[in-house]
Design an enzyme around this catalytic site. Structure first.
Site, short mmCIF file in Angstrom:
data_model
loop_
_atom_site.label_atom_id
_atom_site.label_comp_id
_atom_site.label_asym_id
_atom_site.label_seq_id
_atom_site.Cartn_x
_atom_site.Cartn_y
_atom_site.Cartn_z
N GLU A 216 8.57 12.51 -10.25
CA GLU A 216 9.01 11.24 -10.86
C GLU A 216 10.46 11.32 -11.34
O GLU A 216 11.22 10.38 -11.22
CB GLU A 216 8.09 10.84 -12.01
CG GLU A 216 6.71 10.39 -11.56
CD GLU A 216 6.74 9.14 -10.68
OE1 GLU A 216 7.74 8.41 -10.69
OE2 GLU A 216 5.75 8.92 -9.95
N CYS B 36 7.11 -5.44 0.47
CA CYS B 36 7.72 -6.49 -0.35
C CYS B 36 9.12 -6.03 -0.75
O CYS B 36 9.43 -5.84 -1.91
CB CYS B 36 6.85 -6.74 -1.59
SG CYS B 36 7.25 -8.26 -2.44
N CYS C 182 6.07 -10.61 4.64
CA CYS C 182 4.92 -11.31 4.06
C CYS C 182 3.74 -11.40 5.03
O CYS C 182 2.59 -11.33 4.61
CB CYS C 182 5.33 -12.71 3.62
SG CYS C 182 6.58 -12.67 2.34
N CYS D 82 1.55 -8.45 4.64
CA CYS D 82 1.29 -8.04 3.26
C CYS D 82 -0.21 -8.11 2.93
O CYS D 82 -0.85 -9.14 3.15
CB CYS D 82 2.08 -8.95 2.32
SG CYS D 82 1.73 -8.63 0.60
N CYS E 54 -0.35 -14.38 -3.43
CA CYS E 54 1.07 -14.48 -3.75
C CYS E 54 1.52 -15.92 -3.93
O CYS E 54 1.51 -16.71 -2.99
CB CYS E 54 1.89 -13.81 -2.65
SG CYS E 54 3.65 -13.86 -2.99
#
Ligand code: SF4
Length: 419
Positions: free
Chosen positions: A64, A220, A227, A230, A236
């Site tokens: 991370e 995205c 889209c 997706c 959405c």
């Protein structure tokens, strides 16, 4: 009914996940997609196969920190080398800062490596080698671990049902729920955290968080979201808005879009149909980087083994590029002519080597531009071949002569490699 004074109005339904059945469906779709299309990444493998919770948390933590502001493709190699060298917190706590900087060289934002090591030392010396076990404790006890990193470590390595909000998550959530207010403003950020915490899957929180981030990174995307492919397109509202040409029909929708909804785009920047779903999120105003100039001198000599050697000096142990090595450099005031720059550099070298340096012997080589996060830096590069040795003022800063090969293996920044 009137709201109690001082309490903000609850967000309108358009911006909420109010239906538990919808939330369940969204979680299921997102996780199914993730199981099928997730990228194989070394830290993901470790988070699954490592049985020891401390080692698991450490492995996720390192990934991370490396991934902050850095692309996955760049990180993989660094990550593997790091984990090979320091597979545990204890091993990292025993490393020197010099070793950490050498391994980090080229990854940028160098204070990350230093802070990671300081925090590892703290876990070993003050927490008996035990990583804190919740997001709250991780954030409270570990230097350099903010809300996002704490949530990621706790959900991925301990299975704590806590959400995360990073740039990818902001984009996805703002699109799913038509949030067009400035996502860097504290009330909007608070809303997004509340949403991420409410949405996170209770039984697979780590996978859910990674799935949401992966969706933002691969589907995205900022400029050209896919889209059609997706997995959560049914949920959405930005996409619906684009298809319908108007706000989707959800209850209370009249509350929105009239200028006083705190989550809608500001009245001055209404929906632009040419942008489609990329109307969301709203772009934060970008701060212009500071413009700076630095004169840098590559001093070279014939070494005893016949190869050319170059002089490098160590930067101070705090501030930008702390502890890294560089060619002797001096910041330049704005607007200096080339002759004046040469004189500034000459004075700097003279004070430091104790040798008389003729400004004319400094050979101009060219300019190197490097953009740090907040500084647009131009290095004006000179070279100065020396015959014989120079005695350096060791009190001022550590320095050493290196061959080109040694230079490449040293803890030097990408900017200096360009130079
Ligand atoms: Fe993003 Fe499009 Fe999916 Fe909406 S449908 S979440 S805008 S990729």
């Amino acid at each position: 009914a009137a709201l109690p004074a001082g309490r903000p109005a609850p967000p309108a339904a358009l911006h909420l996940f109010g239906d538990p059945a919808e939330v369940e469906a969204l979680r299921g779709r997102l996780l199914a997609w993730y199981d099928q299309s997730k990228r194989d990444l070394p830290w993901r493998a470790l988070a699954v196969t490592e049985l020891d919770a401390n080692r698991r948390a450490y492995a996720v933590w390192v990934s991370e920190i490396m991934l902050q502001q850095t692309q996955v493709a760049t990180v993989i190699d660094y990550y593997n080398r790091w984990m090979q060298k320091w597979p545990t917190l204890q091993a990292l706590a025993e490393a020197s800062l010099e070793e950490v900087n050498e391994l980090w060289a080229g990854l940028g934002y160098y204070s990350r490596g230093k802070r990671l090591q300081e925090a590892a030392r703290k876990v070993v010396s003050e927490l008996a080698g035990q990583m804190p076990r919740t997001a709250e404790e991780l954030q409270k006890l570990l230097p350099g671990v903010g809300r996002y990193t704490a949530g990621a470590i706790a959900s991925i390595s301990y299975g704590q049902a806590t959400g995360v909000v990073d740039g990818n998550v902001i984009r996805v959530l703002c699109r799913l729920r038509c949030i067009g207010a400035d996502p860097s403003s504290p009330p909007v950020i608070d809303r997004l955290w509340a949403m991420a915490n409410a949405l996170v899957d209770r039984s697979r929180p780590g996978d859910f968080n990674q799935a949401l981030m992966e969706l933002g990174a691969t589907v995205c995307t900022p400029k050209a979201p896919l889209c059609g492919e997706c997995p959560v397109k049914q949920h959405c509202r930005a996409r619906l808005r684009k298809l319908l040409g108007k706000l989707p029909p959800v209850p209370d929708v009249e509350d929105c879009g009239v200028g006083d909804c705190p989550l809608c785009p500001p009245a001055a920047e209404p929906w632009d149909s040419s942008l489609g779903v990329t109307n969301f999120p709203r772009k934060a105003a970008k701060k212009q980087p500071r413009v700076e100039q630095t004169a840098t001198c590559v001093l070279e000599r014939k070494g005893c083994r016949g190869a050319l050697e170059y002089l490098i000096v160590q930067r101070p142990s705090s501030g930008l590029l702390a502890g890294l090595w560089e060619f002797p450099s001096v910041p330049l005031a704005p607007g200096l002519q080339q002759e004046q720059q040469r004189e500034v550099l000459r004075d700097h070298l003279q004070a430091w080597t104790g040798l008389p340096v003729a400004a004319g012997s400094l050979r101009f080589m060219g300019e190197v531009v490097h953009v740090f996060s907040h500084i647009h830096q131009t290095y004006v590069v000179y070279s100065l071949p020396l015959d014989g040795d120079v005695t350096l003022d060791l009190a001022s800063s550590p320095s050493r002569w290196v061959t080109e090969e040694e230079f490449r293996a040293s803890a030097v920044s990408t900017a200096m490699k360009k130079v």
